[in-house]
Motif scaffolding. Structure first.
Motif, PDB file in Angstrom:
ATOM      1  N   VAL A  16       0.852  -1.199   0.000  1.00 31.42           N
ATOM      2  CA  VAL A  16       0.000   0.000   0.000  1.00 31.42           C
ATOM      3  C   VAL A  16       0.885   1.246   0.000  1.00 31.42           C
ATOM      4  O   VAL A  16       0.607   2.224  -0.704  1.00 31.42           O
ATOM      5  N   ALA A  17       1.954   1.205   0.780  1.00 30.93           N
ATOM      6  CA  ALA A  17       2.878   2.345   0.840  1.00 30.93           C
ATOM      7  C   ALA A  17       3.471   2.633  -0.533  1.00 30.93           C
ATOM      8  O   ALA A  17       3.454   3.784  -0.999  1.00 30.93           O
ATOM      9  N   PHE A  18       3.981   1.593  -1.209  1.00 32.89           N
ATOM     10  CA  PHE A  18       4.588   1.792  -2.530  1.00 32.89           C
ATOM     11  C   PHE A  18       3.552   2.266  -3.545  1.00 32.89           C
ATOM     12  O   PHE A  18       3.822   3.162  -4.353  1.00 32.89           O
ATOM     13  N   ALA A  19       2.345   1.691  -3.492  1.00 30.83           N
ATOM     14  CA  ALA A  19       1.298   2.062  -4.445  1.00 30.83           C
ATOM     15  C   ALA A  19       0.810   3.484  -4.236  1.00 30.83           C
ATOM     16  O   ALA A  19       0.229   4.094  -5.142  1.00 30.83           O
ATOM     17  N   SER A  20       1.065   4.033  -3.052  1.00 29.66           N
ATOM     18  CA  SER A  20       0.612   5.380  -2.731  1.00 29.66           C
ATOM     19  C   SER A  20       1.711   6.426  -2.913  1.00 29.66           C
ATOM     20  O   SER A  20       1.540   7.578  -2.528  1.00 29.66           O
TER      21      SER A  20
END
Length: 333
Positions: free
Chosen positions: A299-303
């Motif tokens: 989620v962190a990378f996708a955000s």
């Protein structure tokens, strides 16, 4: 130079409405307290605070109106806030961000008003105080309105029926029977070091229920184009979150203006490019946490974050909870 505390004329309109319906000589009461007699026509302007409090107290006493400020508070609406404050709240992704905006811009509602958030174990207090007004008589009239405005902001996220467990006043004030019957499950405190309402800490991460219902700003301090560009960026930036996010200068070039002009336009909305990017990242991450089983690191990378620890800190600044806590609250099963 001596300071003259000011308040917006909007805040007196509910009192004027009650007096007019009661057939009171409202104009003469205003003039007696050295306020503009035609206040309805000047409600967006500022008037001196101390005469305004004296007007409310005089009207309550001479007209025999019990708990005048409570009755006026029932007539307050979110629309009584400044256009810019309402627009910032409408753009806030969470209740915590909205309350921070309200705290920052509180002195534009009352020039000596301070507003802040106090964190406790399982709840927070939304506090307010008129600087230098301790010991001032009839302070409850102002504090009722200030507490009600905090409640109105919270209700943009919780829904219209939300009630605080506690409403506190700095003033020595005891609400009457009509007030207590209207707030049957609320505890009232007086003689506190500030006025405040309490709120469960888990509510800070509530999403905005008014997204898309953007108030239209007006007046010399607001620029409609500033708000349009905010909406445009919120539509455009999600496409870049999993790639290289454009820098401010690049976005300004896309808009056909200089970086300085672009920054100035955003400043007129009360936001920065970093604010808007943080909101877009948060909204994207919160959807993934709520609606998917993606790992938090993914989620962190996708955000748009390259460092999961940075993501967790940024998410907590927006919501008051960690990404894992947010997922647990959103999906209790």
């Amino acid at each position: 130079m001596a300071n003259i505390p000011l308040t917006r004329g909007q805040f007196l309109l509910p009192f004027l409405g009650i007096l007019d319906e009661a057939g009171a000589a409202t104009s003469s009461l205003l003039e007696r307290c050295r306020l503009p007699a035609s206040l309805e026509e000047k409600s967006d302007l500022y008037v001196p605070l101390l005469p305004a409090l004296r007007f409310v107290e005089t009207a309550e006493r001479t007209q025999g109106i019990d708990d005048f400020s409570f009755l006026a508070g029932q007539r307050l609406h979110f629309s009584h806030l400044r256009d810019k404050t309402r627009a910032l709240i409408a753009h806030s992704p969470t209740l915590l961000v909205a309350l921070r905006h309200a705290c920052r811009w509180a002195p534009r509602e009352d020039t000596i008003l301070s507003m802040w958030i106090e964190h406790h174990d399982d709840h927070v207090r939304i506090c307010n105080r008129l600087t230098g007004a301790r010991g001032l008589r009839h302070l409850e009239h102002a504090q009722w309105l200030q507490n009600i405005f905090a409640i109105l902001i919270i209700r943009q996220f919780t829904g219209a029926d939300w009630m605080p467990e506690t409403i506190a006043f700095e003033a020595r004030y005891t609400p009457g029977p009509a007030t207590r019957s209207s707030w049957p499950n609320t505890r009232f405190l007086s003689g506190q070091r500030a006025a405040w309402v309490d709120l469960p800490i888990a509510y800070l991460s509530l999403p905005n229920r008014s997204q898309g219902a953007r108030p239209m700003p007006c007046g010399p301090e607001d620029d409609l184009l500033g708000y349009d560009i905010v909406e445009t960026l919120k539509l455009m930036l999600p496409a870049y979150l999993d790639a290289r996010i454009p820098a401010l200068a690049e976005v300004a070039e896309m808009a056909g203006v200089s970086a300085r002009s672009f920054q100035r336009r955003l400043a007129q909305s009360g936001l920065t490019y970093s604010d808007i990017l943080g909101t877009v990242r948060y909204e994207h991450a919160s959807r993934l946490l709520r609606d998917t089983d993606a790992k938090i690191i993914d989620v962190a990378f996708a955000s748009g974050y390259t460092d999961p620890a940075h993501f967790s800190r940024a998410f907590r600044r927006m919501s008051g909870v960690t990404p894992r806590q947010f997922r647990e609250q959103a999906r209790p099963e």
